[in-house]
Design an enzyme around this catalytic site. Sequence first.
Site, short mmCIF file in Angstrom:
data_model
loop_
_atom_site.label_atom_id
_atom_site.label_comp_id
_atom_site.label_asym_id
_atom_site.label_seq_id
_atom_site.Cartn_x
_atom_site.Cartn_y
_atom_site.Cartn_z
N ASN A 75 -61.99 68.23 25.95
CA ASN A 75 -62.34 69.24 24.94
C ASN A 75 -63.61 68.92 24.16
O ASN A 75 -64.24 69.82 23.62
CB ASN A 75 -61.15 69.48 23.99
CG ASN A 75 -60.84 68.30 23.12
OD1 ASN A 75 -61.08 67.16 23.51
ND2 ASN A 75 -60.30 68.55 21.95
N GLU A 134 -56.11 58.48 19.62
CA GLU A 134 -56.35 59.70 18.84
C GLU A 134 -55.56 60.80 19.53
O GLU A 134 -55.87 61.18 20.66
CB GLU A 134 -57.84 60.05 18.82
CG GLU A 134 -58.67 59.11 17.98
CD GLU A 134 -58.22 59.02 16.54
OE1 GLU A 134 -57.63 59.99 16.02
OE2 GLU A 134 -58.42 57.95 15.94
N CYS A 194 -58.17 68.84 18.60
CA CYS A 194 -57.00 68.26 17.94
C CYS A 194 -57.08 68.49 16.44
O CYS A 194 -56.09 68.37 15.74
CB CYS A 194 -56.84 66.80 18.29
SG CYS A 194 -58.24 65.83 17.84
N GLU A 204 -61.58 55.78 14.24
CA GLU A 204 -62.81 55.68 15.01
C GLU A 204 -63.98 55.98 14.09
O GLU A 204 -63.81 56.48 12.98
CB GLU A 204 -62.82 56.72 16.13
CG GLU A 204 -61.69 56.55 17.11
CD GLU A 204 -61.82 57.51 18.27
OE1 GLU A 204 -62.40 57.12 19.29
OE2 GLU A 204 -61.36 58.66 18.16
C1 UN1 Z 1 -64.05 67.77 15.60
O1 UN1 Z 1 -63.17 68.31 14.95
O2 UN1 Z 1 -65.21 68.16 15.57
O3 UN1 Z 1 -60.06 65.78 20.45
C2 UN1 Z 1 -63.75 66.58 16.42
C3 UN1 Z 1 -60.31 66.25 19.34
C4 UN1 Z 1 -60.70 65.30 18.23
C5 UN1 Z 1 -62.10 65.44 17.84
C6 UN1 Z 1 -62.33 66.54 16.88
N1 UN1 Z 1 -60.45 63.94 18.67
O4 UN1 Z 1 -60.30 67.44 19.17
#
Ligand code: UN1
Length: 510
Positions: free
Chosen positions: A164, A262, A296, A476
């Site tokens: 993503n 994550e 996420c 992170e």
């Molecule tokens: C964002 O919100 O710009 O996989 C980053 C994901 C998160 C990163 C989001 N680890 O959506």
Amino acid sequence: MVAAPTRAETGGGVQTFGNYIAGEWRPAATGETLENRSPSNRDDLVGLFAASGPDDVRAAVDAAAEAFETWGKGSPIARANILHKAANILEGRIEQIGRELAREEGKTLKEGIGETTRSVQILRYYAGEAQQPTGEHYPSVNPLTLLYTVHEPLGVCAVITPWNFPIAIPAWKIAPALAFGNTVVFKPASQTPLCAVRLVEALAEAGLPPGVLNLVTGRAGSVGDPLVNDERVVAISFTGSNEVGASLRKLAGERGAKIQLELGGKNPAIVLADADMDHALMHVVNGAMMSTGQKCTATSRAIVDRRVAGEFTEMLSKKITALRVGDPLDPETQIGPLIDEAAAERVAGEVQQAKDQGVSLLAGGERLRDGGRKNGAFVAPALFAEVDPSSRMGQEELFGPVLGVIPVDGLDEALAVANKVRYGLSASLFTRDLSTALLFAQGIQAGIVHVNSETAGAEPQVPFGGMKGSSSYSREQGKAAREFYTQMKTVYIDLPPAEQPSPGGRGSLA
Ligand code: UN1
């Protein structure tokens, strides 16, 4: 171009891309490839990518282990220079890679370009971080003792990334790993290997020595499993599902590897009665629907004060219904497809199931298969009203363009509802009141907290990560990246006895 040897054209103008192992682009040991097709049009073949297996993984870990012997002992300043150079190379390719990202992953061209730009910023940030202090100097009981700490690299790290954010997440895991002296075996999601190739090309062209960064593409079972099971891999950084995260956590625990996870989110945006409604509307819709809701950090619950819930839900419904869903490369498009057909079917199925159970669907949720959308994974952005906070729609991460409104009475109930999920990644509050904002920031169980802005988004200079089921308590980016990618050594340097003016101060048997 470093990647040239395996980027030869094959029949029909489709390119074949290899793995990058020990400083060379090479095909998978078996010679097999996987097709990578655009989620907006299954007839659009983006490329053929190495379908790797355990032999490729072993070769990559061999290369990374060997390279660590010198890279880990080298100068952080030299590493910084390479990251700077890679940032410049990537910067020159933002338009091209942004376009490829939109074609390969399905987010809009604007978002693809935005994400590539962010990856440039991430590389620059870690070029700077590499030059920051590597430890601290402490006082000792003996005034002559030189007592200090030093952060040393870990060794070979496995970086396993989702589709993503196919270039930004790899950048924010790989750049700090390298900056702090580790070597890396990188396994990108099988849906988005082209962005992975582009990032590795930039780093390789910037002068990364052979073996420092190795790319192995392919399926999770054939690449990810042998990678995380290799005893020489001392650390694993993973972004993805809670299910995979749980099995990695177990495996890392058993064999003593350092791990950073994550995972998912069920992120709330709380809208109070005093909020600027137009501003809240824009941020809630962006948070819920950009990248087709596949972040996420996406907003999936709008927790709205009952006094304004009717009005705000109506505003949401109008705005969401009007979103233009289509080809991500068309500049008019606001929402692209989901990552693949299976994801589109799953999300449309979830919406149908909730509707069947009596949840009030105000907009979208159906597959879109007309005209230019006939070969893509399109789903109309969906809005549910009056969602029960304890229902599946109120609890589970659907990872798609689906938003549910939950009406509440004031901040206390909003916080109670917001916190009553297994996740705790990000959260937003919309209000004009400073005390309410402070109470929210204190009371919300989330690693990333926003007031008057959307739940998604992450700047590279600050820590990123979630509470509860959203992470492994690790963070992170920012200064937190050094914590994960290094181990600490504490050094006491004392003078030999002849040169000691008085006995050492730490006590002695003599
Ligand atoms: C964002 O919100 O710009 O996989 C980053 C994901 C998160 C990163 C989001 N680890 O959506």
